[in-house]
Design a protein around this motif. Structure first.
Motif, PDB file in Angstrom:
ATOM      1  N   GLU A 160       0.837  -1.195   0.000  1.00 51.05           N
ATOM      2  CA  GLU A 160       0.000   0.000   0.000  1.00 51.05           C
ATOM      3  C   GLU A 160       0.876   1.250   0.000  1.00 51.05           C
ATOM      4  N   ARG A 161       0.388   2.264  -0.691  1.00 51.69           N
ATOM      5  CA  ARG A 161       1.110   3.532  -0.727  1.00 51.69           C
ATOM      6  C   ARG A 161       0.786   4.331   0.530  1.00 51.69           C
ATOM      7  N   ASN A 162       1.820   4.860   1.177  1.00 57.61           N
ATOM      8  CA  ASN A 162       1.606   5.640   2.393  1.00 57.61           C
ATOM      9  C   ASN A 162       0.904   6.951   2.078  1.00 57.61           C
ATOM     10  N   ALA A 163       0.143   7.433   3.018  1.00 58.76           N
ATOM     11  CA  ALA A 163      -0.571   8.696   2.834  1.00 58.76           C
ATOM     12  C   ALA A 163       0.411   9.855   2.776  1.00 58.76           C
ATOM     13  N   ALA A 164       0.042  10.907   2.047  1.00 55.03           N
ATOM     14  CA  ALA A 164       0.872  12.104   1.944  1.00 55.03           C
ATOM     15  C   ALA A 164       1.003  12.768   3.305  1.00 55.03           C
ATOM     16  N   THR A 165       2.161  13.359   3.557  1.00 56.62           N
ATOM     17  CA  THR A 165       2.405  14.042   4.817  1.00 56.62           C
ATOM     18  C   THR A 165       2.339  15.551   4.612  1.00 56.62           C
ATOM     19  N   GLY A 166       2.542  16.281   5.682  1.00 60.36           N
ATOM     20  CA  GLY A 166       2.487  17.732   5.614  1.00 60.36           C
ATOM     21  C   GLY A 166       1.298  18.261   6.381  1.00 60.36           C
ATOM     22  N   ILE A 167       1.339  19.532   6.725  1.00 59.02           N
ATOM     23  CA  ILE A 167       0.247  20.152   7.464  1.00 59.02           C
ATOM     24  C   ILE A 167      -0.231  21.385   6.723  1.00 59.02           C
ATOM     25  N   ARG A 342      -0.189  16.222  11.559  1.00 57.73           N
ATOM     26  CA  ARG A 342       0.875  15.249  11.789  1.00 57.73           C
ATOM     27  C   ARG A 342       1.759  15.145  10.558  1.00 57.73           C
ATOM     28  N   SER A 343       3.048  15.081  10.797  1.00 50.88           N
ATOM     29  CA  SER A 343       3.998  14.936   9.707  1.00 50.88           C
ATOM     30  C   SER A 343       4.927  13.772  10.023  1.00 50.88           C
ATOM     31  N   GLU A 344       5.271  13.005   9.042  1.00 51.87           N
ATOM     32  CA  GLU A 344       6.180  11.877   9.238  1.00 51.87           C
ATOM     33  C   GLU A 344       7.362  12.024   8.297  1.00 51.87           C
TER      34      GLU A 344
END
Length: 348
Positions: A160-167, A342-344
């Motif tokens: 699965e493709r990880n969700a986009a990050t950033g705020i 949340r950012s990863e």
């Protein structure tokens, strides 16, 4: 699924090593780093991450070529410059959608700056060129392996493709946290102006890497999460150095045995990194220490020194960033945690 990911990482690293030797680049381990760190389960995520790493490295290198000849001769200018750039790039690396590119803008600039401070005679153009070449070689190798896996193994066991990050918007806790990282980088310049401090660039990399805490985890103080990252970085580095030392002792310059050690180290480190536990970051650091030690420019000259220098860099970075965070943690007014997205961000 974890076994497939580990196999992809091993293949990517080995292909990156082969590619960088074929094109005659130096600092082979940096290409191996890219081959390892860019790899993700979904091919589109791997391609995007690779492009961001290359773009960030290129932008940081060009900025270094422009600014460092003006900054390096004056320690106070260098300190102000790295404070400003470190703060901006760390903030964007924590909050931006294209965080991985911003991280490598800052990392590349910092690596060139601190090496120039340590050795003013360093040929900046050559240094930046080889850094970009190594990054491209490792990234291309990684993408090639990911593409091959996508049409073979991943057809049976897709990822699965990880969700986009950033705020959305801006974050005061993230800005404050990034400025503390920028201050630690500036302190490293000040200390280097007075003392012959080893592992300057490795210390700067440590500062930027351990400050990559998700916005939601910063709160009123980033002291606790950063301290844990430093602890896991140190433990992973020590374990990686011990593992590598065993293969260096047994191998005595034997390329096949050192390559075997590299493959086993990458698989073991990725296995730890993929686990569902708090010390995953130690697995990343274990792998990177193995790569910097067992992937020399020449296998006949493999020594433990690069692994020890990486550990020294962790200690130097710890000495810079921990006092800054601790002082804020002890004396800053306690306020309610500010809600934020949340950012990863990716690790180094």
């Amino acid at each position: 699924m974890r076994t497939i990911d580990e196999a992809e990482c091993v293949a990517s690293v080995l292909l990156a090593i082969l590619a960088v030797h074929a094109i005659g680049a130096t600092n082979v381990s940096w290409a191996a780093f890219a081959g390892y760190m860019v790899m993700r389960g979904h091919v589109l995520e791997t391609v995007q991450r690779g492009l961001l790493r290359v773009v960030g490295t290129l932008a940081g290198g060009l900025l270094a070529l422009t600014a460092i000849p003006l900054l390096a001769p004056h320690w106070w200018l260098a300190a102000l410059g790295i404070f400003a750039l470190g703060t901006v790039t760390l903030y964007k690396a924590i909050t931006a959608k294209r965080a991985y590119a911003w991280l490598f803008v800052g990392l590349t600039f910092a690596m060139v700056l601190y090496d120039a401070l340590h050795d003013p005679a360093i040929p900046l153009v050559r240094f930046v060129q080889t850094r970009i070449l190594e990054t491209v070689a490792g990234t291309v190798a990684c993408v090639a392996v990911s593409l091959l896996s996508a049409v073979t193994l991943r057809r049976l066991w897709p990822a699965e493709r990880n969700a986009a990050t950033g705020i959305a918007g801006w974050s005061w806790p993230a800005l404050r946290h990034a400025a503390q990282g920028g201050l630690a980088l500036a302190l490293l310049v000040i200390v280097s102006a007075s003392f012959d401090v080893p592992a300057l660039s490795a210390g700067a990399i440590t500062v930027m890497a351990v400050m990559l805490v998700p916005v939601a985890g910063i709160g009123t103080s980033g002291f606790a999460p950063v301290s844990w990252r430093l602890f896991y970085r140190l433990i992973g580095g020590l374990a990686g150095a011990a593992f590598s030392a065993g293969f260096l002792f047994l191998g005595a310059g034997s390329a096949p045995l050192l390559i075997l050690g590299t493959a086993l180290g990458v698989a073991a480190g990725r296995h730890i990194e993929n686990g569902d536990h708090a010390y995953r970051y130690a697995g990343t650091q274990f792998t990177l220490t193995v790569l910097v030690t067992l992937v020399p420019d020449s296998y006949a000259g493999a020594v433990i020194t690069p692994g020890l220098e990486r550990l020294a860099g962790t200690l130097v970075g710890m000495a810079m960033v921990e006092p800054v965070l601790l002082l804020w943690h002890l004396f800053a007014p306690r306020s309610a945690k500010i809600p934020s997205g949340r950012s990863e961000p990716g690790g180094v």
